[in-house]
Design an enzyme around this catalytic site. Sequence first.
Site, PDB file in Angstrom:
ATOM      1  N   ASP A  30      37.269  44.518  35.488  1.00 48.37           N
ATOM      2  CA  ASP A  30      37.244  44.685  33.819  1.00 48.37           C
ATOM      3  C   ASP A  30      36.643  46.634  33.457  1.00 48.37           C
ATOM      4  O   ASP A  30      37.036  47.294  32.486  1.00 48.37           O
ATOM      5  CB  ASP A  30      37.247  43.575  32.772  1.00 48.37           C
ATOM      6  CG  ASP A  30      36.334  43.251  32.032  1.00 48.37           C
ATOM      7  OD1 ASP A  30      35.493  43.195  33.477  1.00 48.37           O
ATOM      8  OD2 ASP A  30      36.122  43.412  31.428  1.00 48.37           O
ATOM      9  N   TYR A 100      42.259  34.949  43.458  1.00 48.27           N
ATOM     10  CA  TYR A 100      41.053  35.497  42.687  1.00 48.27           C
ATOM     11  C   TYR A 100      40.090  34.671  43.660  1.00 48.27           C
ATOM     12  O   TYR A 100      40.040  33.186  44.085  1.00 48.27           O
ATOM     13  CB  TYR A 100      40.550  35.221  41.547  1.00 48.27           C
ATOM     14  CG  TYR A 100      40.529  35.593  40.296  1.00 48.27           C
ATOM     15  CD1 TYR A 100      40.092  37.457  40.361  1.00 48.27           C
ATOM     16  CD2 TYR A 100      42.044  36.316  39.365  1.00 48.27           C
ATOM     17  CE1 TYR A 100      40.593  38.159  38.980  1.00 48.27           C
ATOM     18  CE2 TYR A 100      42.016  37.064  38.530  1.00 48.27           C
ATOM     19  CZ  TYR A 100      41.188  38.181  37.870  1.00 48.27           C
ATOM     20  OH  TYR A 100      41.872  38.957  37.153  1.00 48.27           O
ATOM     21  N   ASP A 256      42.058  48.539  29.682  1.00 43.34           N
ATOM     22  CA  ASP A 256      40.768  48.876  30.482  1.00 43.34           C
ATOM     23  C   ASP A 256      40.400  50.160  29.955  1.00 43.34           C
ATOM     24  O   ASP A 256      39.715  51.130  29.689  1.00 43.34           O
ATOM     25  CB  ASP A 256      39.808  48.877  31.155  1.00 43.34           C
ATOM     26  CG  ASP A 256      40.201  46.621  31.638  1.00 43.34           C
ATOM     27  OD1 ASP A 256      39.812  46.330  31.064  1.00 43.34           O
ATOM     28  OD2 ASP A 256      40.566  46.467  33.166  1.00 43.34           O
TER      29      ASP A 256
END
Length: 305
Positions: A30, A100, A256
């Site tokens: 991010d 993740y 972002d």
Amino acid sequence: MTNGIAAIGECMIELSGQSSQVWRMGFAGDTFNTLWAMRALSPGHHVDFVSAFGDDPFSTDQIAFFREHDIGIASSPVIPGARPGLYAIKLTGAERSFTYWRGDAAARQLASNAAALAKSLENRSLVYFSGITLAILEPAARRTLLQAIATARSHGCHIAFDPNYRARLWPDIATAREAIGEALKVTDIALPTFPDEQELYGDDSPEETVKRLEKAGVAEIVVKNGEHDALISHYENTVSVPAVSVLPVDTTGAGDSFNGAYLSARLLGIAPTDAVKRAHRVAGAVVQVRGALAPFDILKLAFDR
């Protein structure tokens, strides 16, 4: 005061799903995605990504990728035996889901050396970090980070913060609220996303988010809300700015890149309302390419249009 920009956080290995079982590898995260946009849109500013890195081949490639695009790592530690985190994106239409692998990522040690961290934040015009930056750190490291940011701010640096709440990264909602509340005490520009704020605080509207952040002492607030209007409060003057309408291909990195474009515009002296218009255009361009990082020329074209 120099004109340096620093973003603090985790840059991961990104695997983005393509056709069949072919995957494209890149680097993203991010705060790095925001810095990437700022690198494209803030000419004349030296940019650094402040984190911690491993010494494995992927970390070496990551740092080389930064260098190739004129992004430094300041005094970030390189930790023997450590390695970057990894995530994979699966798309359903333009919407994404993530898996993740980041539990032992090097970035979790970004505040392990307080002196190195403080040095990385010296002589900056802007420092940017996020709730994810906070969430990946242990409580003591989080305090070290916020102290370093507070010190940079006391020396004239502007601090920008996106709460970017991700419930899976926090042990409980109370811990997240406390840490984000501490971060807001050292924040000049807050860049929250309304659905995140609604999940974390139960806000009924972007206007309620703005009022809460104003009470926390934040002078400049931009509440992002996807394809809906963004709401700006600049010293308690509130304006709504419509988003642009585009056909998205991949929504990864939209918020972002919005942050990066907005902050770049503000560094150029552009007023908040016009800065948000530029940020909407840049985010609209980013969702029309795959992956989190759009080419610099695409970002510049959208920003200057």
